[in-house]
Enzyme design. Sequence first.
Site, PDB file in Angstrom:
ATOM      1  N   HIS A 186       0.820  -1.207   0.000  1.00 41.40           N
ATOM      2  CA  HIS A 186       0.000   0.000   0.000  1.00 41.40           C
ATOM      3  C   HIS A 186       0.857   1.262   0.000  1.00 41.40           C
ATOM      4  O   HIS A 186       0.535   2.248  -0.674  1.00 41.40           O
ATOM      5  CB  HIS A 186      -0.935   0.004   1.211  1.00 41.40           C
ATOM      6  CG  HIS A 186      -2.068  -0.956   1.091  1.00 41.40           C
ATOM      7  ND1 HIS A 186      -2.908  -0.978   0.003  1.00 41.40           N
ATOM      8  CD2 HIS A 186      -2.504  -1.936   1.924  1.00 41.40           C
ATOM      9  CE1 HIS A 186      -3.816  -1.932   0.175  1.00 41.40           C
ATOM     10  NE2 HIS A 186      -3.591  -2.516   1.325  1.00 41.40           N
ATOM     11  N   ARG A 293     -13.256   2.185 -13.537  1.00 48.14           N
ATOM     12  CA  ARG A 293     -13.807   1.286 -12.526  1.00 48.14           C
ATOM     13  C   ARG A 293     -15.203   1.762 -12.110  1.00 48.14           C
ATOM     14  O   ARG A 293     -15.451   2.962 -12.023  1.00 48.14           O
ATOM     15  CB  ARG A 293     -12.886   1.227 -11.314  1.00 48.14           C
ATOM     16  CG  ARG A 293     -11.524   0.612 -11.615  1.00 48.14           C
ATOM     17  CD  ARG A 293     -10.644   0.581 -10.360  1.00 48.14           C
ATOM     18  NE  ARG A 293      -9.442  -0.220 -10.558  1.00 48.14           N
ATOM     19  CZ  ARG A 293      -8.261   0.282 -10.919  1.00 48.14           C
ATOM     20  NH1 ARG A 293      -8.136   1.585 -11.133  1.00 48.14           N
ATOM     21  NH2 ARG A 293      -7.218  -0.497 -11.071  1.00 48.14           N
ATOM     22  N   ARG A 329     -15.435  -0.778 -17.194  1.00 47.35           N
ATOM     23  CA  ARG A 329     -15.509  -2.163 -16.719  1.00 47.35           C
ATOM     24  C   ARG A 329     -16.769  -2.371 -15.894  1.00 47.35           C
ATOM     25  O   ARG A 329     -17.086  -1.562 -15.021  1.00 47.35           O
ATOM     26  CB  ARG A 329     -14.277  -2.502 -15.873  1.00 47.35           C
ATOM     27  CG  ARG A 329     -14.218  -3.959 -15.438  1.00 47.35           C
ATOM     28  CD  ARG A 329     -12.952  -4.253 -14.663  1.00 47.35           C
ATOM     29  NE  ARG A 329     -12.918  -3.590 -13.358  1.00 47.35           N
ATOM     30  CZ  ARG A 329     -11.861  -3.595 -12.551  1.00 47.35           C
ATOM     31  NH1 ARG A 329     -10.742  -4.203 -12.932  1.00 47.35           N
ATOM     32  NH2 ARG A 329     -11.906  -2.990 -11.389  1.00 47.35           N
ATOM     33  N   GLU A 426      -7.268 -11.999 -16.716  1.00 44.15           N
ATOM     34  CA  GLU A 426      -6.660 -11.902 -15.382  1.00 44.15           C
ATOM     35  C   GLU A 426      -6.620 -13.233 -14.652  1.00 44.15           C
ATOM     36  O   GLU A 426      -6.201 -13.292 -13.490  1.00 44.15           O
ATOM     37  CB  GLU A 426      -7.398 -10.856 -14.540  1.00 44.15           C
ATOM     38  CG  GLU A 426      -8.896 -11.015 -14.508  1.00 44.15           C
ATOM     39  CD  GLU A 426      -9.608  -9.830 -13.887  1.00 44.15           C
ATOM     40  OE1 GLU A 426      -9.006  -9.128 -13.060  1.00 44.15           O
ATOM     41  OE2 GLU A 426     -10.784  -9.610 -14.229  1.00 44.15           O
ATOM     42  N   ASN A 449      -2.241  -7.408 -12.261  1.00 49.08           N
ATOM     43  CA  ASN A 449      -2.181  -7.647 -10.817  1.00 49.08           C
ATOM     44  C   ASN A 449      -2.774  -9.007 -10.469  1.00 49.08           C
ATOM     45  O   ASN A 449      -2.149  -9.830  -9.787  1.00 49.08           O
ATOM     46  CB  ASN A 449      -2.932  -6.546 -10.065  1.00 49.08           C
ATOM     47  CG  ASN A 449      -2.326  -5.175 -10.291  1.00 49.08           C
ATOM     48  OD1 ASN A 449      -1.204  -5.058 -10.730  1.00 49.08           O
ATOM     49  ND2 ASN A 449      -3.091  -4.148 -10.006  1.00 49.08           N
ATOM     50  N   ASP A 450      -4.011  -9.252 -10.916  1.00 48.00           N
ATOM     51  CA  ASP A 450      -4.647 -10.533 -10.620  1.00 48.00           C
ATOM     52  C   ASP A 450      -4.005 -11.669 -11.397  1.00 48.00           C
ATOM     53  O   ASP A 450      -3.847 -12.776 -10.877  1.00 48.00           O
ATOM     54  CB  ASP A 450      -6.147 -10.464 -10.932  1.00 48.00           C
ATOM     55  CG  ASP A 450      -6.959 -10.018  -9.728  1.00 48.00           C
ATOM     56  OD1 ASP A 450      -6.571 -10.345  -8.595  1.00 48.00           O
ATOM     57  OD2 ASP A 450      -7.975  -9.329  -9.915  1.00 48.00           O
ATOM     58  N   ARG A 460      -0.683 -10.613  -3.718  1.00 48.40           N
ATOM     59  CA  ARG A 460       0.216  -9.464  -3.753  1.00 48.40           C
ATOM     60  C   ARG A 460       0.219  -8.665  -2.463  1.00 48.40           C
ATOM     61  O   ARG A 460       1.095  -7.825  -2.259  1.00 48.40           O
ATOM     62  CB  ARG A 460      -0.143  -8.546  -4.927  1.00 48.40           C
ATOM     63  CG  ARG A 460      -1.498  -7.878  -4.828  1.00 48.40           C
ATOM     64  CD  ARG A 460      -1.875  -7.229  -6.151  1.00 48.40           C
ATOM     65  NE  ARG A 460      -3.139  -6.509  -6.072  1.00 48.40           N
ATOM     66  CZ  ARG A 460      -3.252  -5.192  -5.997  1.00 48.40           C
ATOM     67  NH1 ARG A 460      -2.168  -4.454  -5.959  1.00 48.40           N
ATOM     68  NH2 ARG A 460      -4.430  -4.616  -5.939  1.00 48.40           N
ATOM     69  N   CYS A 497      -4.061  -3.111 -18.470  1.00 48.43           N
ATOM     70  CA  CYS A 497      -4.631  -2.096 -17.573  1.00 48.43           C
ATOM     71  C   CYS A 497      -4.205  -2.311 -16.121  1.00 48.43           C
ATOM     72  O   CYS A 497      -4.833  -1.804 -15.207  1.00 48.43           O
ATOM     73  CB  CYS A 497      -6.157  -2.068 -17.679  1.00 48.43           C
ATOM     74  SG  CYS A 497      -6.974  -3.614 -17.229  1.00 48.43           S
TER      75      CYS A 497
END
Length: 571
Positions: A186, A293, A329, A426, A449-450, A460, A497
Amino acid sequence: MSTALEGRASSPGVAMADAFVVRKVQVDTEAEAAGTPEEEKERADAALEQVEESLVELAESKREDLGDEADIFLAHADFAGDPEIADMAHEQIDDGASAEAAVTAAFDSFRALLEKSADEYMAGRAADIDDVRDQVLAVLAGGGDAQVPTARSVVVAHELTPSQTARLPRELIAGVVCAAGSPTSHAAILSRSLGIPAVMGVVGLLDAVADGTPLAIDGSSGEVVVDPDDAEREEFSQRIKQEEALAERLAELVDEPGRTADDRHVELAANVNDEGTLDTLEGTGAEGAGLVRTELLFLEHDEPPSVEDQIAWYRKALEAFPGQRVVIRTMDIGADKPVPYIDLDEENPALGVRGLRLALDRRELLVDQLTALVRAGRDASPDAGRLAVMFPMVSRPDELDAALAVVDEVCAAEGAERPEMGVMIEVPSAALAARRFAQRVEFLSLGTNDLLQYLFAADRVLAGVAHLPDILDPDVLRLIRDVVEGAHAEDAWVGVCGESAADPVQAAAFVGLGMDELSMTPTGIGRVKDALRRVTSTQLAEAVEHAVAADGPETARKILTDAVEGATPDA
């Protein structure tokens, strides 16, 4: 004598200033209770309430700067306001514990439950629990105020918590260095959002650095020099001048399209979290939005958002990108994004009903969202952006078929044409089925990321496995190449993305693999645009071929870095 340390590059930029060390507040949790049980309960409850209110205020105050990254503070506020935490603390106080000891025991018990959870995401929230616990203990100790520097400094900590990062005054932070953490922590994400150079995972940092120790850091390479000598100061001064020159060059490129040195166009788009992100687009050079998003519409209310409320948000997003493509999305809720009006009691929600799976299961939500999207696109002003719709968390082509059938039903009911449609890649099964997906839609977009966490079975948010996933692993590059080739074989375009697109070296790798579009945090667009203009698409393709044949991600990264940094600025 100077000391050279090395960490993980986490947020680009160069900084040189004295260190400001953030220390953990020391609280005596072994001391006996100073008051009666009722008095100690009142102290504990008051501290929990103060921290909860403070975190809610922090989320709102940082919304404009951080977008939906500020939601982490709302999640932390939920911990402070959790009645189970208060009940656990009360039980400890009834057994004779002080408020400090009781709060510690309550949070630690909750932490232990999370660590044992089969759900990797919930296990990863253990570090968040520590952050909230320490804030409550600081209030009980009579403090609670953030430790902040009084002059421009490089902030040093073992692991800077999200709340500590956000509370530091931006104008006084030259850089951030942590002994723990990773580029996906974070603190790293918030540093990138704020444009602060950062290095994470620096072994030996706190043994080598005290308050006031001169530091020089490079957030692009992971270098940290403690007490630099004259030659090192001169070198870092030159790097800072180069950063300033880069900033001037980026300002000149704002209105230029993304392209390589041999004029291959690569669309450089923005990831949009919320209305706050739209307010920060000026001067970024975004060529549209590759990911808008929609989760906040569903997470912020106790009941599903109306079609009208959704249309208002989608219309704002379209109007923010005149004449450009805007990829919106559909709701990616479930797993780490629970909503109060959907009961999902799953042992492992990261692998459960989330994204498109949940949308198909709760068809009325999907119909409403698609209705709002179709109307917003159909009724948009002539100079607004053009709508594209993307489904998240798709694992099989038959799921996509079911979702597209709903799209066609809605379009028929609204008398509108089907918008440009796409799928997020993903999960590994989607990557393997890329060509079949591309036969059904106009585009694919990698959610790195996923995809990485599922490929490596490594969440992660868990520091213990954060070193495992690497987008530049040769086998991952090979898989991405297969996705691109499969999509192009069916005349579908392909984008990225995820966080990886904002890193110039990783962005260069994607272009070398044949990507058509890169979408990222708006502040990252300029650096990527500049990097791509330094090298030809042929050079990037050749570098990627060598990287795919490398023996590991470190070698692959060096190959790609040399290709980008060895090139000269495009005239």
